[in-house]
Design a protein around this motif. Structure first.
Motif, mmCIF file in Angstrom:
data_model
loop_
_atom_site.group_PDB
_atom_site.id
_atom_site.type_symbol
_atom_site.label_atom_id
_atom_site.label_comp_id
_atom_site.label_asym_id
_atom_site.label_seq_id
_atom_site.Cartn_x
_atom_site.Cartn_y
_atom_site.Cartn_z
ATOM 1 N N TYR A 1 40.055 38.075 47.059
ATOM 2 C CA TYR A 1 38.934 37.801 46.171
ATOM 3 C C TYR A 1 38.506 36.340 46.335
ATOM 4 C CZ TYR A 1 38.550 42.033 43.285
ATOM 5 O OH TYR A 1 38.291 43.291 42.836
ATOM 6 N N LYS A 2 37.346 36.003 45.734
ATOM 7 C CA LYS A 2 36.876 34.617 45.790
ATOM 8 C C LYS A 2 37.221 33.908 44.469
ATOM 9 C CE LYS A 2 33.361 36.724 46.979
ATOM 10 N NZ LYS A 2 32.322 37.594 47.386
ATOM 11 N N ALA B 1 28.829 35.196 39.949
ATOM 12 C CA ALA B 1 29.739 36.325 39.703
ATOM 13 C C ALA B 1 29.058 37.690 39.751
ATOM 14 C CB ALA B 1 30.420 36.140 38.354
ATOM 15 N N LEU C 1 36.444 30.915 41.685
ATOM 16 C CA LEU C 1 35.506 29.914 41.192
ATOM 17 C C LEU C 1 36.196 29.101 40.100
ATOM 18 C CD1 LEU C 1 32.605 28.807 41.553
ATOM 19 C CD2 LEU C 1 32.013 30.067 39.500
ATOM 20 N N TYR D 1 35.305 38.201 42.012
ATOM 21 C CA TYR D 1 35.631 36.806 41.685
ATOM 22 C C TYR D 1 36.790 36.695 40.704
ATOM 23 C CZ TYR D 1 31.801 34.656 44.139
ATOM 24 O OH TYR D 1 30.983 34.207 45.128
ATOM 25 N N CYS E 1 43.691 35.384 44.344
ATOM 26 C CA CYS E 1 42.631 35.567 45.355
ATOM 27 C C CYS E 1 43.235 35.900 46.718
ATOM 28 C CB CYS E 1 41.773 34.314 45.460
ATOM 29 S SG CYS E 1 40.639 34.171 44.080
ATOM 30 N N ASN F 1 35.558 41.643 38.335
ATOM 31 C CA ASN F 1 35.685 40.209 38.053
ATOM 32 C C ASN F 1 36.889 39.989 37.132
ATOM 33 O OD1 ASN F 1 33.616 39.017 39.555
ATOM 34 N ND2 ASN F 1 32.082 39.515 37.992
#
Ligand code: DC
Length: 218
Positions: free
Chosen positions: A28-29, A115, A31, A120, A23, A4
């Protein structure tokens, strides 16, 4: 193994832009936790909730549904509010509602749950200090008020939003003050965060600097 990545910093310091680029680069994601506070602010406005009244605030939080589409649109109770949450009025109101402990506790819990799966890039004000104190990488982005106001000005222009540079600067100064002086989880650089001053850097340069920090941790 996925990790993360926490990106914190003051408003308009480039957190979301860099998070999105990162990302893409790492698959990756993202947020955007600021968007979640903005959704609460928009719902407060729409429902005329008195945010100083604990019961009213609690009722709003119990009924709110915040979601993101895979392409990054922000959904408030199922409605795409991606544009509506970016107005100056909602920016200021988001900063105000984010001072409320009830709001923070509610959103932080959701963010931590998301997460858990790792992979993330999370951006906000308290990610490295409160939401993900164990994040493998913590970045703290800063930039001068002038640079940040200029960036916001260009961004608004591209979106067709009317604005004034002097007013934008004033709003950034006010939000900086409110975000750093609030009682609960004020904006602060985590002890183990790496600070990058992006005042004289373009997006590619910032992304390179961040990737140089991230890559050895992957
Ligand atoms: O990042 P942003 O400008 O979209 O955030 C809007 C407001 O939400 C910001 O002024 C402070 C608050 N916020 C917060 O308190 N904690 C976060 N993790 C993200 C945003």
């Amino acid at each position: 193994m996925a990790i993360n990545i926490a990106i914190d910093g003051p408003s308009a310091s480039g957190k979301s832009t860099i998070a999105k680029e990162l990302c893409k680069e790492l698959n990756y994601k993202h947020l955007d936790t600021g968007a979640m506070y903005r959704c609460v602010a928009l719902k407060v406005k729409r429902t005329d909730t008195d945010y100083d009244n604990e019961e009213e605030l609690q009722n709003l939080l119990e009924s709110i549904n915040i979601d993101f589409t895979p392409d990054g649109a922000v959904l408030l109770d199922g409605e795409d509010v991606s544009g509506e949450i970016r107005t100056d009025e909602i920016s200021m109101l988001a900063s105000t509602v984010s001072t409320k402990k009830t709001v923070r506790m509610h959103l932080v819990k959701i963010q931590q749950q998301i997460a858990k799966d790792k992979g993330y890039v999370m951006d906000g004000r308290d990610i490295g200090t409160v939401v993900l104190p164990d994040a493998e990488v913590k970045i703290f982005l800063v930039a001068s008020v002038e640079t940040r106001a200029q960036r916001r000005f260009l961004e608004n222009k591209q979106r067709g939003i009317e604005c004034n540079l002097r007013e934008l600067k004033q709003e950034i100064v006010e939000r900086d003050y409110q975000d750093t002086h609030r009682k609960h989880s004020p904006l602060r650089k985590a002890k183990d965060a790496i600070e990058i001053d992006t005042s004289n850097m373009n997006i590619d340069e910032v992304l390179d600097a961040v990737l140089n920090i991230v890559r050895p941790k992957l």
